[in-house]
Design a protein around this motif. Structure first.
Motif, PDB file in Angstrom:
ATOM      1  N   ILE A   1     -16.293  -7.450 -11.891  1.00 43.88           N
ATOM      2  CA  ILE A   1     -15.298  -6.387 -11.732  1.00 43.88           C
ATOM      3  C   ILE A   1     -14.080  -6.772 -12.551  1.00 43.88           C
ATOM      4  O   ILE A   1     -13.414  -7.783 -12.270  1.00 43.88           O
ATOM      5  CB  ILE A   1     -14.939  -6.178 -10.250  1.00 43.88           C
ATOM      6  CG1 ILE A   1     -16.200  -5.787  -9.473  1.00 43.88           C
ATOM      7  CG2 ILE A   1     -13.851  -5.112 -10.118  1.00 43.88           C
ATOM      8  CD1 ILE A   1     -16.021  -5.769  -7.974  1.00 43.88           C
ATOM      9  N   ILE A   2     -13.823  -5.993 -13.574  1.00 43.40           N
ATOM     10  CA  ILE A   2     -12.721  -6.254 -14.499  1.00 43.40           C
ATOM     11  C   ILE A   2     -11.561  -5.343 -14.117  1.00 43.40           C
ATOM     12  O   ILE A   2     -11.698  -4.124 -14.137  1.00 43.40           O
ATOM     13  CB  ILE A   2     -13.151  -5.982 -15.952  1.00 43.40           C
ATOM     14  CG1 ILE A   2     -14.338  -6.871 -16.320  1.00 43.40           C
ATOM     15  CG2 ILE A   2     -11.980  -6.179 -16.905  1.00 43.40           C
ATOM     16  CD1 ILE A   2     -15.016  -6.472 -17.620  1.00 43.40           C
TER      17      ILE A   2
ATOM     18  N   ASP B   1     -26.479  -1.179 -16.226  1.00 39.90           N
ATOM     19  CA  ASP B   1     -27.180  -2.377 -15.745  1.00 39.90           C
ATOM     20  C   ASP B   1     -26.479  -3.029 -14.552  1.00 39.90           C
ATOM     21  O   ASP B   1     -26.908  -4.080 -14.077  1.00 39.90           O
ATOM     22  CB  ASP B   1     -27.358  -3.391 -16.874  1.00 39.90           C
ATOM     23  CG  ASP B   1     -26.037  -3.918 -17.435  1.00 39.90           C
ATOM     24  OD1 ASP B   1     -24.945  -3.546 -16.926  1.00 39.90           O
ATOM     25  OD2 ASP B   1     -26.092  -4.693 -18.409  1.00 39.90           O
ATOM     26  N   MET B   2     -25.400  -2.385 -14.067  1.00 42.57           N
ATOM     27  CA  MET B   2     -24.638  -2.873 -12.912  1.00 42.57           C
ATOM     28  C   MET B   2     -24.040  -4.260 -13.155  1.00 42.57           C
ATOM     29  O   MET B   2     -23.804  -5.009 -12.225  1.00 42.57           O
ATOM     30  CB  MET B   2     -25.487  -2.880 -11.635  1.00 42.57           C
ATOM     31  CG  MET B   2     -25.957  -1.508 -11.202  1.00 42.57           C
ATOM     32  SD  MET B   2     -24.610  -0.348 -10.912  1.00 42.57           S
ATOM     33  CE  MET B   2     -23.828  -1.060  -9.498  1.00 42.57           C
ATOM     34  N   MET B   3     -23.775  -4.573 -14.403  1.00 44.21           N
ATOM     35  CA  MET B   3     -23.196  -5.870 -14.716  1.00 44.21           C
ATOM     36  C   MET B   3     -21.668  -5.822 -14.715  1.00 44.21           C
ATOM     37  O   MET B   3     -21.037  -6.779 -14.282  1.00 44.21           O
ATOM     38  CB  MET B   3     -23.705  -6.351 -16.066  1.00 44.21           C
ATOM     39  CG  MET B   3     -23.336  -7.753 -16.359  1.00 44.21           C
ATOM     40  SD  MET B   3     -24.720  -8.624 -17.043  1.00 44.21           S
ATOM     41  CE  MET B   3     -23.884 -10.009 -17.723  1.00 44.21           C
ATOM     42  N   PHE B   4     -21.068  -4.710 -15.179  1.00 49.80           N
ATOM     43  CA  PHE B   4     -19.616  -4.634 -15.309  1.00 49.80           C
ATOM     44  C   PHE B   4     -19.062  -3.353 -14.703  1.00 49.80           C
ATOM     45  O   PHE B   4     -19.649  -2.280 -14.857  1.00 49.80           O
ATOM     46  CB  PHE B   4     -19.201  -4.650 -16.787  1.00 49.80           C
ATOM     47  CG  PHE B   4     -19.548  -5.915 -17.510  1.00 49.80           C
ATOM     48  CD1 PHE B   4     -18.718  -7.023 -17.439  1.00 49.80           C
ATOM     49  CD2 PHE B   4     -20.704  -5.999 -18.275  1.00 49.80           C
ATOM     50  CE1 PHE B   4     -19.034  -8.191 -18.110  1.00 49.80           C
ATOM     51  CE2 PHE B   4     -21.025  -7.164 -18.948  1.00 49.80           C
ATOM     52  CZ  PHE B   4     -20.189  -8.266 -18.862  1.00 49.80           C
ATOM     53  N   THR B   5     -17.929  -3.494 -14.043  1.00 43.37           N
ATOM     54  CA  THR B   5     -17.122  -2.351 -13.596  1.00 43.37           C
ATOM     55  C   THR B   5     -15.721  -2.581 -14.137  1.00 43.37           C
ATOM     56  O   THR B   5     -15.178  -3.689 -14.025  1.00 43.37           O
ATOM     57  CB  THR B   5     -17.077  -2.256 -12.052  1.00 43.37           C
ATOM     58  OG1 THR B   5     -18.395  -1.998 -11.576  1.00 43.37           O
ATOM     59  CG2 THR B   5     -16.140  -1.144 -11.589  1.00 43.37           C
ATOM     60  N   VAL B   6     -15.139  -1.556 -14.727  1.00 43.08           N
ATOM     61  CA  VAL B   6     -13.792  -1.649 -15.293  1.00 43.08           C
ATOM     62  C   VAL B   6     -12.861  -0.749 -14.491  1.00 43.08           C
ATOM     63  O   VAL B   6     -13.160   0.425 -14.272  1.00 43.08           O
ATOM     64  CB  VAL B   6     -13.771  -1.231 -16.780  1.00 43.08           C
ATOM     65  CG1 VAL B   6     -12.363  -1.334 -17.349  1.00 43.08           C
ATOM     66  CG2 VAL B   6     -14.745  -2.080 -17.585  1.00 43.08           C
TER      67      VAL B   6
END
Length: 160
Positions: free
Chosen positions: A76-77, A112-117
């Motif tokens: 989570i960024i 891919d559910m790797m990153f949320t901004v």
């Protein structure tokens, strides 16, 4: 419909705090820590199990910004856009991240559910502006290039 394992995990968390209305927030925090979001169906289940109305559970969940009903990525960024960060060019940092991750429109989580901004109002590190966080790690004095490099490192370090 959620898998039975979600309910089993919720039951274990409920037992840890007790089946009482005062346990609502810590139970919700633990569920969100486990799944990176609060599944609505599971929130209904918790409310029923601890004796609070579903509307009360939802009002608590929507009052606190930390709770989310949307699934979030592994990373989570949070890009700060408070005054100090904004004037020191946090928006180009976010723009570079969004471009690197291929996010468009209102979409904030990669497929891919790797990153949320996310954009946040303040991270409390104004002297280090522009600042962003990845999960619990603070990254000071960010530039678009540094942000893209960090994203690429996180991608490369995740061979699961």
């Amino acid at each position: 419909m959620l898998d039975q394992s979600y309910y089993e995990k919720a039951d274990a968390i409920i037992e840890q705090y007790g089946r009482k209305p005062a346990s609502l927030i810590p139970i919700m925090q633990d569920i969100q820590a486990e799944y990176r979001y609060l599944p609505g169906e599971l929130l209904n289940y918790v409310a029923d199990e601890i004796g609070v109305t579903r509307s009360r559970a939802y009002s608590v969940a929507t009052f606190y910004e930390n709770f989310s009903f949307d699934a979030k990525g592994k990373y989570i960024i949070k890009v700060c856009d408070g005054t100090a960060c904004h004037v020191r060019k946090s928006q180009p940092v976010k723009d570079a991240i969004v471009k690197e991750l291929g996010l468009e429109g209102k979409k904030c989580t990669t497929d891919d559910m790797m990153f949320t901004v996310e954009t946040v109002s303040c991270l409390g590190a104004c002297g280090l502006a522009p600042t962003m966080m990845v999960n619990e790690d603070v990254h000071p004095k960010m530039t678009p290039d540094k942000a893209v490099k960090l994203i690429r490192e996180l991608r490369g370090g995740n061979q699961e």
